[in-house]
Design a protein around this motif. Sequence first.
Motif, PDB file in Angstrom:
ATOM      1  N   SER A  70       0.401  -1.014  -0.263  1.00 67.18           N
ATOM      2  CA  SER A  70      -0.024  -0.267   0.717  1.00 67.18           C
ATOM      3  C   SER A  70       0.975   0.949  -0.298  1.00 67.18           C
ATOM      4  O   SER A  70       2.439   1.348   0.492  1.00 67.18           O
ATOM      5  N   GLY A  71       0.436   2.199  -0.712  1.00 63.78           N
ATOM      6  CA  GLY A  71       1.452   3.714  -0.486  1.00 63.78           C
ATOM      7  C   GLY A  71       0.707   4.508  -1.925  1.00 63.78           C
ATOM      8  O   GLY A  71      -0.112   3.818  -2.752  1.00 63.78           O
ATOM      9  N   ASN A  72       1.356   5.574  -2.080  1.00 59.14           N
ATOM     10  CA  ASN A  72       1.348   6.666  -2.589  1.00 59.14           C
ATOM     11  C   ASN A  72       2.643   6.706  -4.338  1.00 59.14           C
ATOM     12  O   ASN A  72       3.044   5.678  -3.747  1.00 59.14           O
ATOM     13  N   VAL A  73       1.693   6.436  -5.440  1.00 61.49           N
ATOM     14  CA  VAL A  73       2.530   6.689  -6.414  1.00 61.49           C
ATOM     15  C   VAL A  73       2.977   7.452  -7.012  1.00 61.49           C
ATOM     16  O   VAL A  73       2.925   8.580  -6.340  1.00 61.49           O
ATOM     17  N   VAL A  74       4.405   7.671  -6.960  1.00 64.32           N
ATOM     18  CA  VAL A  74       5.294   8.735  -6.918  1.00 64.32           C
ATOM     19  C   VAL A  74       5.419   9.440  -8.010  1.00 64.32           C
ATOM     20  O   VAL A  74       5.904   8.143  -9.348  1.00 64.32           O
ATOM     21  N   VAL A  86       9.167   9.864  -1.766  1.00 65.04           N
ATOM     22  CA  VAL A  86       9.563   8.401  -0.901  1.00 65.04           C
ATOM     23  C   VAL A  86      10.506   8.955  -0.313  1.00 65.04           C
ATOM     24  O   VAL A  86      11.426   9.770   0.142  1.00 65.04           O
ATOM     25  N   THR A  87      10.759   8.361   0.840  1.00 67.80           N
ATOM     26  CA  THR A  87      10.953   8.687   2.366  1.00 67.80           C
ATOM     27  C   THR A  87      11.880   6.925   2.146  1.00 67.80           C
ATOM     28  O   THR A  87      11.904   6.461   1.920  1.00 67.80           O
ATOM     29  N   SER A  88      13.215   7.164   3.391  1.00 72.49           N
ATOM     30  CA  SER A  88      14.230   6.492   3.977  1.00 72.49           C
ATOM     31  C   SER A  88      13.459   4.646   3.556  1.00 72.49           C
ATOM     32  O   SER A  88      13.952   3.830   2.848  1.00 72.49           O
ATOM     33  N   ALA A  89      11.935   4.861   3.902  1.00 74.87           N
ATOM     34  CA  ALA A  89      11.447   3.280   4.397  1.00 74.87           C
ATOM     35  C   ALA A  89      11.247   2.997   3.232  1.00 74.87           C
ATOM     36  O   ALA A  89      10.435   1.926   2.797  1.00 74.87           O
ATOM     37  N   MET A  90      10.657   4.174   2.035  1.00 75.49           N
ATOM     38  CA  MET A  90      10.059   3.277   1.002  1.00 75.49           C
ATOM     39  C   MET A  90      12.040   3.043  -0.253  1.00 75.49           C
ATOM     40  O   MET A  90      11.318   1.962  -0.834  1.00 75.49           O
ATOM     41  N   ILE A  91      12.584   2.891   0.307  1.00 80.62           N
ATOM     42  CA  ILE A  91      13.893   2.383  -0.661  1.00 80.62           C
ATOM     43  C   ILE A  91      14.402   1.307   0.225  1.00 80.62           C
ATOM     44  O   ILE A  91      15.260   2.012   1.192  1.00 80.62           O
ATOM     45  N   ALA A  92      14.348   0.271  -0.350  1.00 81.36           N
ATOM     46  CA  ALA A  92      15.442  -0.725   0.213  1.00 81.36           C
ATOM     47  C   ALA A  92      17.025  -0.625   0.633  1.00 81.36           C
ATOM     48  O   ALA A  92      17.535   0.527  -0.127  1.00 81.36           O
ATOM     49  N   ASP A  93      17.425  -0.886   1.681  1.00 81.74           N
ATOM     50  CA  ASP A  93      18.707  -0.820   2.032  1.00 81.74           C
ATOM     51  C   ASP A  93      19.720  -1.394   0.922  1.00 81.74           C
ATOM     52  O   ASP A  93      19.671  -2.084   0.062  1.00 81.74           O
ATOM     53  N   GLN A 142      -1.382  10.948  -5.124  1.00 85.66           N
ATOM     54  CA  GLN A 142      -0.943  11.257  -6.864  1.00 85.66           C
ATOM     55  C   GLN A 142       0.129  10.358  -7.498  1.00 85.66           C
ATOM     56  O   GLN A 142       0.920   9.539  -5.898  1.00 85.66           O
ATOM     57  N   LEU A 143       1.008  10.527  -8.489  1.00 81.54           N
ATOM     58  CA  LEU A 143       1.913   9.118  -8.535  1.00 81.54           C
ATOM     59  C   LEU A 143       3.138  10.085  -8.808  1.00 81.54           C
ATOM     60  O   LEU A 143       3.226  10.876  -8.577  1.00 81.54           O
ATOM     61  N   LEU A 144       4.160   9.467  -8.469  1.00 76.00           N
ATOM     62  CA  LEU A 144       5.171   9.480  -9.245  1.00 76.00           C
ATOM     63  C   LEU A 144       5.576   9.742 -10.786  1.00 76.00           C
ATOM     64  O   LEU A 144       5.279   8.170 -10.811  1.00 76.00           O
ATOM     65  N   GLN A 145       6.373  10.653 -10.908  1.00 74.92           N
ATOM     66  CA  GLN A 145       5.955   9.479 -12.630  1.00 74.92           C
ATOM     67  C   GLN A 145       7.023  10.920 -13.350  1.00 74.92           C
ATOM     68  O   GLN A 145       7.696  11.752 -12.996  1.00 74.92           O
TER      69      GLN A 145
END
Length: 807
Positions: A563-567, A575-582, A608-611
């Motif tokens: 679940s989440g928002n499209v960037v 995009v938070t750090s939690a959204m990016i895998a280490d 909103q979406l990230l595009q």
Amino acid sequence: MADLKISDLPALAGADLIASDLLVAVNSSETKKLTVADLVANGVTLIADDAIPGAKILFAAGGIVSADLADSAVVEAKLGAGSVTAAKLANESTVDLVTTLPGSGAFTGQLALDTDDSNLYCWNGSAWLSLKAAGSVNAVTGSTVSLVDIVVTTTGSSVAIAATQNDTDAANKFLAGPTSAGGAVAYRVIDGSDIPVATTSAKGGVIVNGEGLRMDSNTIEVDNDVSASATHHVVTYNAKGLITGGRAITSADMPAATSSAKGAVIPGTGLAVDASGNLNHSNTVAAGTYTKVTVDGQGHVAVGATLDAADIPDISAAKLTSGTIGSAIIATDAVTAEKLADQSVTKFGGAGATDNVVTFPAGDYKGQFFFDEKNEDLYVFTGESFLPITVISGNLVNAGTYNANTNLVASVTTAGSAAGFTAGGALPNPATGNLNYYVVVSDAGTGSGNAPAVSLAPPDMLISLGSGSTFQLIDVSNAIAGQTAANISVVATGNIAATNVQAALQELDTEKIGAAGPTFTGTVLLGQNAVLAFEGSANDQYETTITVTNPTADRTITFPNVSGNVVTTGDTGTVTSAMIADATIVNADVSATAEIAVSKLANGTARQLLQTDTAGSGVEFTSNVDVPGTLDVTGVATFDSTSLFVGNATFNGSLVFEGATPDAHELTLSVADPGADVTVTIPASTTTLAGLAVTQSFTKAQRGTPVALTDAATIAVDMSLGNNFSVTLAGNRTLGDPTNVTAGQSGVIVVTQDGTGSRTLAYAGTKYKFAGGTAPTLTTTAAAVDVLAYYCESATRITVTSLLNVS
């Protein structure tokens, strides 16, 4: 209790006695006991006969039964006057019903009725007397004395009278009175005085005594004799008009013709008479067709030749006052509207004001129109007759509406008022003056009076046939009630394979997609330049549009299982750090000139979406996602607001609509798996779709195009092609056994005679059913129109009624 003397004992009242009470009997030698019951039962035998007087006995009403009465004990004196009622008399106590009279009666005055001959008899004490009514005929006597013999034959109480007229004693006699005065009637020969004298105005007897007539035996003939001749003679005749002589006609007998009087002529210049007496022209010329001729002094054509152009002088168009101009001479578009005379294209006329019978003019050319101004119907001339362009040729006239609940006319039209229909009044009697006038039922009920005594409902029609006791019912309500969505045909197109509304709706229901919360089970294909537009939470002028850059190859965008928002490329801080895998972003992924840390990216707005941005060089958050390729949703896709599909949207599953209330109830639009591309076209107007299993109230007319049947020896009828059919008979035909019959279908078959007429129509198979089991006889007049109304009760039974000679 002390011993007492008997005389000292107290008395025992009778009401206190019981059967077991003891009595004491004392005599000179002994004392004995006795019960009351034994005393009563045995003491009665000690009473002497006739010792109890009648006054001492009280009988209860009805206490004496018939068995206690001796035979013949009740004598006449014991019966009260009027006490023997009819109920007390036994059967045949007053009148004995017999087939043979008994030897004697039971009493003087007894009646006996012989049931064999219905004669009535009375016993006088010694014999049966036949009874006769006062004034009745008791004897009939015949006679054979005069001209008529009367013979009477009596059998029982029946009398037969036979009258026979006597024969004449010679030929040529008749029954008449005397010739000179009144007297007895007798047979005699006809006398001349019996015949009245003929006059100029009355038939009668005549005497042949000359004056050009004579008798030859018993034959009247002309009193003249001449020699017969076959030659036309000049004759002489006497004062009675009888020819007495003659001779052959000579030229001197004929008067000479003049300019003012007929007579004999002699051929002059240019004329000749042949041996047979034929008068003709004396000149001769070669037979032929010539455009230029030379004429002699007598007006005869002497020479024929071909007309040269130089022979024709120039002629002004103003000189053309008669004749016709060929169509080849007239230039295209030369005949303008002002050149057309009134009624050159369309003639006007119509029905009379009283009989409503249309009077047709003579057609000038094939294709000419005729407009009935009274009934407002249009006809076209076929070269032989005018045929109506509408189904009904215009003689049906709307007279108003009818309330079947009150059986009164509810409203009338101008035409209905002129024909005698009155609002608030009863239907008029069918008559010539209201022939083909009809009223439409506005309120349901049972007809009475001049309306048929059956159940009526809107919009049934009652039509006057000009005669009879009631108006004719055209049952429209049952025809409309019998219409279902399965009976309304549609043209299979696109991805919709169905050919009727019901099946098409079922296909739509299977393949439907909802604007809010649709479910996709397959590929959703958006066509060229198509986008997804989202209104968002506010219904305003701003939408988020998802579109794609034109792909040069198949592209796939996969959404992660989270679940989440499209960037989007235009988004920042989402995009938070939690959204990016280490360890996902490596040094090479970061531009050497990057100055913004990931932690500094701004959050986007809701949904909103990230595009990538429009330049394709960066990313951004956006509410308008433009998918350049195929958006393939493998699970459930939920649209929280209005979805705008500019191109085609492909759904492999059903469309589910939540409705205004988010609850456990949804509307699912699904379609059957199509075997080919099918298209269902929804009309470009605000409307409500009809469901087969839902009661419908149509606010607009529902109609189907009439199907023209192919004329043949056996006319094929495919019920799946439509509801209403038409055919023109060009010969004696048979209406074929219909195929694809479905219960509930109804409509009409309009049968038209061709220009010859006298065509008959038979019915194949066993499905067609008619009133009384008899098929109607069609109107045989050329171009006559008959209407067969039908209703399919089942796949094997079709009820048919007829409306004949619709004109």
